[in-house]
Design an enzyme around this catalytic site. Structure first.
Site, PDB file in Angstrom:
ATOM      1  N   PRO A  97       1.081  -1.193   0.020  1.00 48.39           N
ATOM      2  CA  PRO A  97      -0.013   0.232   0.084  1.00 48.39           C
ATOM      3  C   PRO A  97       0.728   1.366  -0.032  1.00 48.39           C
ATOM      4  CG  PRO A  97      -0.761  -1.667   1.704  1.00 48.39           C
ATOM      5  CD  PRO A  97       0.326  -2.108   1.154  1.00 48.39           C
ATOM      6  N   CYS A  98       0.563   2.288  -0.875  1.00 47.40           N
ATOM      7  CA  CYS A  98       1.323   3.471  -0.970  1.00 47.40           C
ATOM      8  C   CYS A  98       1.052   4.608  -0.693  1.00 47.40           C
ATOM      9  CB  CYS A  98       1.800   3.394  -2.667  1.00 47.40           C
ATOM     10  SG  CYS A  98       0.222   3.389  -3.700  1.00 47.40           S
ATOM     11  N   PRO A  99      -0.287   4.965   0.049  1.00 45.14           N
ATOM     12  CA  PRO A  99      -0.363   6.428   0.182  1.00 45.14           C
ATOM     13  C   PRO A  99       0.752   7.056   0.900  1.00 45.14           C
ATOM     14  CG  PRO A  99      -2.245   5.028   0.784  1.00 45.14           C
ATOM     15  CD  PRO A  99      -1.210   3.905   0.422  1.00 45.14           C
ATOM     16  N   ASP A 100       1.387   6.378   1.893  1.00 38.36           N
ATOM     17  CA  ASP A 100       2.339   7.270   2.813  1.00 38.36           C
ATOM     18  C   ASP A 100       3.638   7.788   1.642  1.00 38.36           C
ATOM     19  OD1 ASP A 100       1.170   6.728   5.181  1.00 38.36           O
ATOM     20  OD2 ASP A 100       1.830   4.793   5.349  1.00 38.36           O
ATOM     21  N   PHE A 101       3.590   7.451   0.542  1.00 44.01           N
ATOM     22  CA  PHE A 101       4.584   7.928  -0.083  1.00 44.01           C
ATOM     23  C   PHE A 101       4.020   8.730  -1.333  1.00 44.01           C
ATOM     24  CE2 PHE A 101       6.282   3.882   1.061  1.00 44.01           C
ATOM     25  CZ  PHE A 101       7.464   4.236   1.965  1.00 44.01           C
TER      26      PHE A 101
END
Length: 387
Positions: A97-101
């Site tokens: 999961p990529c929202p933090d980047f």
């Protein structure tokens, strides 16, 4: 392709990335991990419809962090060892999961819960030593300075554990998906696997000889530079002839027609407007520059399929949001990929937006196949030093 490759999939979502491998000769998905149960339900149901056999080691909904404890590690290792008796190579694939980047998400980087999962996936690779791996994430991990440091740390860890790496910022347009979607792809091949296949290795841990463009159909830079139609007055059910000089197969309308979205089982699955009909009618066809409401243009590619964080994608000539069938088409899924109707709209659109466009996934699987076969055929001998 004569090489038999067994795939262990993590963060599988609805399985768009997996499907690219499953529909490429030589690959078989052996194990699937996806923590969110509704996504796994879509994964399993869609495979039945596509007549793809179930993974021999099953579908798993445990937290990926659990695979770092001793019992789970032993179980996974046992499955990998069993798979090695029947398959020439074992590969791990996954897009944490990529929202933090992502600028559109929290942008917390490694400090965010999702950011930590990227590190967990790399640790899982290091501990289990698959012959190769694929890591997919948003371009922010690659381009943003504070995230790039974390990305480089992960690569160093992989190199220290015997992996030879290659990376590329790909665009879904390159592979024929009707979507301007950039993602960083990191591939790694274990030293021993490369040697056993016949590659001569020097001191460099980077694979310059890996050809990322061997299966691309378009050059996204050329595509984006074309004179695509801009904003035009929205007319409900209005007709607009296709302009000259564009790539028809990269347009929203082409994929709507190709997937017969009007008659697709997910054609009625879309959110009803909260802001009211007037709001939906006020946005021009092709006005996709706003942060929230974006109306697609029928004769243009879609912006990145992102249906969260208050981003709303509107149908080019209907006063509504996109249907799940239309979103699946934009993700270049086969016409017979269907989401069960009882799945919530939120889960439908979240997993669609999270997924790797199918044609990009298939292109990546084929690109890996070509690389492996070239090594075996003695066409590639060296892991060349990057200049």
């Amino acid at each position: 392709m004569n090489t038999k490759i067994g795939i262990f999939s993590f963060f599988a979502g609805a399985g768009f990335l997996d499907l690219g491998f499953e529909t490429t000769k030589g690959y078989e998905t052996l194990f699937v991990n996806e923590y969110h149960k509704p996504f796994m339900e879509i994964y399993k149901s869609s495979r039945k419809g596509l007549k793809i056999k179930e993974p021999i080691f099953g579908h798993n909904t445990d937290d990926i962090c659990d695979f770092l404890n001793e019992a789970k590690t032993n179980e996974l290792q046992k499955n990998i060892n069993t798979a090695r008796t029947k398959f020439d190579l074992i590969g791990f694939i996954g897009g944490p999961p990529c929202p933090d980047f992502s600028v559109g998400g929290k942008n917390k980087g490694i400090e965010g819960e999702n950011g930590k999962l990227s590190g967990t996936y790399i640790e899982l690779i290091v501990r289990n030593s698959p012959d190769f791996f694929l890591f997919e994430n948003v371009k922010g991990l690659y381009r943003t300075k504070k995230h790039r440091a974390f990305f480089d740390e992960m690569k160093l860890k992989l190199i220290e554990n015997g992996y030879y790496l290659t990376e590329k910022l790909i665009n879904a347009l390159d592979f024929g998906a009707p979507q301007d979607r950039e993602r960083i792809i990191l591939l790694g091949f274990k030293r021993n696997a490369l040697l056993e296949m016949g590659m001569e290795l020097n001191g460099s841990p980077f694979l310059k000889s890996f050809d990322w463009n061997v299966k691309t159909i378009y050059n996204s830079k050329d595509v984006l530079s074309k004179e695509w139609p801009k904003q035009e007055t929205y007319v409900e059910d209005g007709l607009k002839p296709m302009p000259k000089g564009i790539e028809k197969k990269l347009t929203v309308q082409y994929w709507f027609d190709k997937n017969n979205v009007v008659n697709h089982p997910n054609s009625k699955h879309y959110f009803q407007p909260r802001a009211g009909l007037i709001k939906f009618q006020s946005i021009q066809e092709g006005d996709d520059l706003k942060k929230s409401y974006k109306r697609l243009h029928r004769w243009r590619y879609s912006p990145t399929a992102a249906y969260g964080n208050n981003e709303v994608h509107l149908h080019p000539y209907k006063p509504r949001r996109l249907s799940a069938a239309e979103a699946l088409a934009i993700q270049s899924l086969p016409i017979n990929f269907v989401i069960p109707e009882h799945i919530s709209l939120s889960n439908m659109f979240k997993t669609i937006g999270n997924g790797v466009p199918y044609l990009a996934a298939k292109g990546l699987a084929e690109t890996i196949s070509v690389f492996i076969e070239k090594i075996k055929n003695k066409e590639l001998k060296h892991a060349e030093i990057i200049s």
